[in-house]
Write an enzyme that holds these catalytic residues in place. Structure first.
Site, PDB file in Angstrom:
ATOM      1  N   ASN A 233      38.279  32.414  50.017  1.00  0.00           N
ATOM      2  CA  ASN A 233      37.283  32.570  51.126  1.00  0.00           C
ATOM      3  C   ASN A 233      36.086  32.199  51.074  1.00  0.00           C
ATOM      4  O   ASN A 233      35.282  31.635  51.994  1.00  0.00           O
ATOM      5  CB  ASN A 233      37.365  34.214  51.521  1.00  0.00           C
ATOM      6  CG  ASN A 233      37.011  35.006  50.264  1.00  0.00           C
ATOM      7  OD1 ASN A 233      37.770  34.875  49.172  1.00  0.00           O
ATOM      8  ND2 ASN A 233      36.180  35.823  50.654  1.00  0.00           N
ATOM      9  N   HIS A 328      39.866  44.478  49.405  1.00  0.00           N
ATOM     10  CA  HIS A 328      40.712  43.586  50.160  1.00  0.00           C
ATOM     11  C   HIS A 328      42.245  44.192  50.236  1.00  0.00           C
ATOM     12  O   HIS A 328      43.205  43.426  50.045  1.00  0.00           O
ATOM     13  CB  HIS A 328      40.902  42.346  49.072  1.00  0.00           C
ATOM     14  CG  HIS A 328      39.343  41.677  49.151  1.00  0.00           C
ATOM     15  ND1 HIS A 328      38.648  41.464  49.963  1.00  0.00           N
ATOM     16  CD2 HIS A 328      38.803  41.472  48.018  1.00  0.00           C
ATOM     17  CE1 HIS A 328      37.517  41.060  49.699  1.00  0.00           C
ATOM     18  NE2 HIS A 328      37.251  40.967  48.498  1.00  0.00           N
ATOM     19  N   HIS A 355      40.427  37.022  44.048  1.00  0.00           N
ATOM     20  CA  HIS A 355      39.971  37.786  45.147  1.00  0.00           C
ATOM     21  C   HIS A 355      39.451  39.133  44.967  1.00  0.00           C
ATOM     22  O   HIS A 355      38.277  39.419  45.284  1.00  0.00           O
ATOM     23  CB  HIS A 355      41.070  37.796  46.397  1.00  0.00           C
ATOM     24  CG  HIS A 355      40.212  38.061  47.665  1.00  0.00           C
ATOM     25  ND1 HIS A 355      39.114  37.517  48.076  1.00  0.00           N
ATOM     26  CD2 HIS A 355      41.204  38.747  48.953  1.00  0.00           C
ATOM     27  CE1 HIS A 355      38.897  37.638  49.474  1.00  0.00           C
ATOM     28  NE2 HIS A 355      40.083  38.334  49.904  1.00  0.00           N
ATOM     29  N   HIS A 357      37.929  41.663  42.440  1.00  0.00           N
ATOM     30  CA  HIS A 357      37.324  41.235  41.357  1.00  0.00           C
ATOM     31  C   HIS A 357      37.616  42.245  40.223  1.00  0.00           C
ATOM     32  O   HIS A 357      36.637  43.115  39.747  1.00  0.00           O
ATOM     33  CB  HIS A 357      35.958  41.391  41.555  1.00  0.00           C
ATOM     34  CG  HIS A 357      35.239  40.343  42.578  1.00  0.00           C
ATOM     35  ND1 HIS A 357      34.415  40.367  43.292  1.00  0.00           N
ATOM     36  CD2 HIS A 357      36.158  39.431  43.165  1.00  0.00           C
ATOM     37  CE1 HIS A 357      34.159  39.349  44.423  1.00  0.00           C
ATOM     38  NE2 HIS A 357      35.196  38.722  43.999  1.00  0.00           N
TER      39      HIS A 357
HETATM   40 FE   LIG Z   1      37.728  35.999  47.457  1.00  0.00          FE
END
Ligand SMILES: [Fe+2]
Ligand SMILES: *[C@@H]1O[C@H](CO)[C@@H](O)[C@H](O)[C@H]1NC(C)=O
Ligand SMILES: *[C@@H]1O[C@H](CO)[C@@H](O)[C@H](O)[C@H]1NC(C)=O
Ligand SMILES: *[C@@H]1O[C@H](CO)[C@@H](O)[C@H](O)[C@H]1NC(C)=O
Ligand SMILES: *[C@@H]1O[C@H](CO)[C@@H](O)[C@H](O)[C@H]1NC(C)=O
Ligand SMILES: *[C@@H]1O[C@H](CO)[C@@H](O)[C@H](O)[C@H]1NC(C)=O
Length: 469
Positions: A233, A328, A355, A357
């Protein structure tokens, strides 16, 4: 399961073991490793890792990736700051010393009030397998020489080692992750990068100077071994408020991939063969619904995989399908619904995503029985399904994902919010050794590990096998 680096002092080694006490629940572990909770901060612009190479118009941000479908070509990329200069790459094998040349193309782009340097991409083809090559760029001004080693020919019992890094960014922690990867005694020969490169988009106006600094920071690895790119992203850079409406503009100008070699129509999804592996890269941020280009491509792609040629089937994507962190959460769900049954049908060995962490490893599970009316929507153990690994713990400035869903789902074998990297070491058609290293330990310490058994050649349940250490 844990190996202590004996180059450490004995007392520190004991401390690590004490800190590694884990909570065990249905075979799942949430590591209670105690880490420093310092804020993650970016390295300042005058850091050593961002220094310009000396000389007028010297090539910088040098990086390589695979340039074809089989591993006999390399894309060499570099940026010249002052003028375009030469597009030429000189290259020669360690054995022959006869210099050959290839010519690339130069690209520039503007982003709001930023103008890029001259971005060169040159594909060198028809290389010999298993060979060390030197290459020179910046011809005519301030040339610089680097080297790489081509992979072995695609084949069944060909050993090959991959590094795994995700969500790297350019913080002090990112530098520690890269250093740990470089110092790992089992360091890979190529990096599978699961997306989110520079995090330039976290700066005002997506300051693209931070794309340049990231390129210079990573050059010490990317110039010498191919990094296989996945778009995350943070590559989208879509900012209509300042007139930037072309998604992925900086990423696609700077990082080229061999997507046409796998009949893909866009650089965000593609495949390569490398040694014993078939690697499919998917795009979490490009359309993947039915009838879309990515869907049609993947539908044609899976049947092409020949496990007698490439025994190991690996998928890379940015947004994980199975993620039990409160970050997420469920973002990968829509793509999972579209594609998971194919992953089971074609027996994907492992899926690497970023994505989030942190680090997480799953059991072999699938959730494909649901059909809108039968209510059977729950992950179940499935020996035809991949292991899902989240490796988004590269160390970017956004910091760690420490908040987890509770209780830990039983399919989640191990989860821990620490920065680190991993190694996927393919030994032969049946066995591959996976290990995860956290930045707080010594270079050789494995915080989590698993012997993978190939889904086509040796579809035995790894978790109930006595072969695990
Ligand atoms: Fe990401
Ligand atoms: C771009 O614009 C921002 C905001 O006005 C400013 O801070 C920055 O210095 C500008 N950069 C360049 C290269 O002109
Ligand atoms: C980054 O890591 C390298 C290798 O360990 C080291 O030489 C360098 O000083 C580090 N730079 C920063 C800014 O931390
Ligand atoms: C699969 O690869 C093997 C080994 O290269 C080859 O002998 C076989 O013909 C291939 N199968 C198909 C269906 O192409
Ligand atoms: C963790 O995430 C949950 C769900 O988003 C939230 O309700 C909770 O407040 C968070 N806990 C902390 C300590 O941030
Ligand atoms: C494959 O590698 C594993 C792990 O090194 C080893 O135990 C096994 O014997 C190897 N298989 C063959 C057929 O060599």
């Amino acid at each position: 399961m844990r190996v202590v680096d004996f180059s450490f002092s004995a007392s520190f080694a004991v401390l690590i073991l004490v800190l590694n006490v884990v909570e065990v629940c249905n075979g799942s572990e949430t590591s209670r490793f105690v880490r420093n909770v310092e804020k993650t901060v970016d390295m300042p612009l005058d850091s050593d890792v961002f220094a310009l190479p000396p000389g007028y118009n010297a090539p910088q941000q040098v990086h390589i990736t695979q340039g074809d479908h089989e591993g006999k070509a390399v894309i060499v990329s570099w940026v010249t700051p002052n003028e375009a200069g030469s597009n030429k790459v000189l290259y020669w094998s360690e054995k022959s010393k006869l210099k050959k040349q290839a010519f690339g193309k130069v690209y520039t782009y503007k982003f709001y009030n930023y103008t890029s340097g001259y971005i060169h991409h040159c594909t060198i083809s028809n290389l010999k397998y298993n060979t060390k090559y030197f290459y020179e760029v910046g011809i005519g001004y301030s040339p610089r020489t680097f080297w790489f080693v081509t992979p072995p020919e695609v084949g069944l019992d060909v050993p090959y080692t991959f590094g795994l890094i995700g969500d790297l960014g350019q913080s002090f922690d990112s530098n520690i992750t890269l250093t740990h990867y470089e110092q790992n005694p089992h360091k890979g020969k190529a990096v599978l990068f699961v997306g989110d490169l520079s995090y330039a988009d976290n700066y005002p106006f997506h300051d693209n100077v931070r794309w340049d600094t990231w390129g210079r920071f990573t050059e010490r690895s990317t110039a010498y071994q191919p990094w296989i790119w996945t778009a995350g992203n943070h590559e989208i850079d879509f900012v209509p408020e300042i007139g930037e409406t072309e998604p992925f503009k900086p990423y696609t100008n700077r990082y080229h991939v061999p997507y046409k070699a796998s009949e893909s129509t866009a650089p965000f999804w593609y495949s390569i063969k490398r040694g014993p592996s078939y690697i499919i890269v998917l795009a979490s941020y490009s359309a993947y619904g039915k009838y879309t280009p990515q869907y049609k491509w993947l539908e044609m792609e899976f049947p092409k995989v020949n496990r007698s040629e490439t025994p190991w089937l690996i998928v890379l994507m940015h947004s994980p399908w199975y993620n039990s962190y409160n970050y997420h959460y469920m973002e990968g769900e829509t793509m999972r619904v579209m594609y998971e049954s194919w992953f089971v049908k074609y027996k994907v060995d492992v899926v690497f995503a970023g994505h989030v962490h942190a680090y997480e490893r799953s059991q072999r599970i699938s959730n494909i029985a649901y059909n809108i009316v039968n209510g059977r929507c729950v992950p179940v153990k499935d020996q035809s399904a991949p292991v899902y690994i989240t490796i988004g713990d590269g160390g970017n400035l956004e910091g760690l994902a420490t908040n987890m869903t509770e209780p830990q789902p039983s399919y989640s074998v191990y989860r821990e919010a620490s920065f680190g990297h991993a190694i996927f070491d393919i030994k032969n058609r049946t066995h591959a050794y996976f290990s995860w290293n956290r930045n707080h330990d010594g270079y050789a310490v494995e915080a989590d590990s698993l012997w993978f058994f190939n889904r086509h050649w040796y579809p035995v349940d790894e978790l109930s096998s006595s072969e695990q250490k």
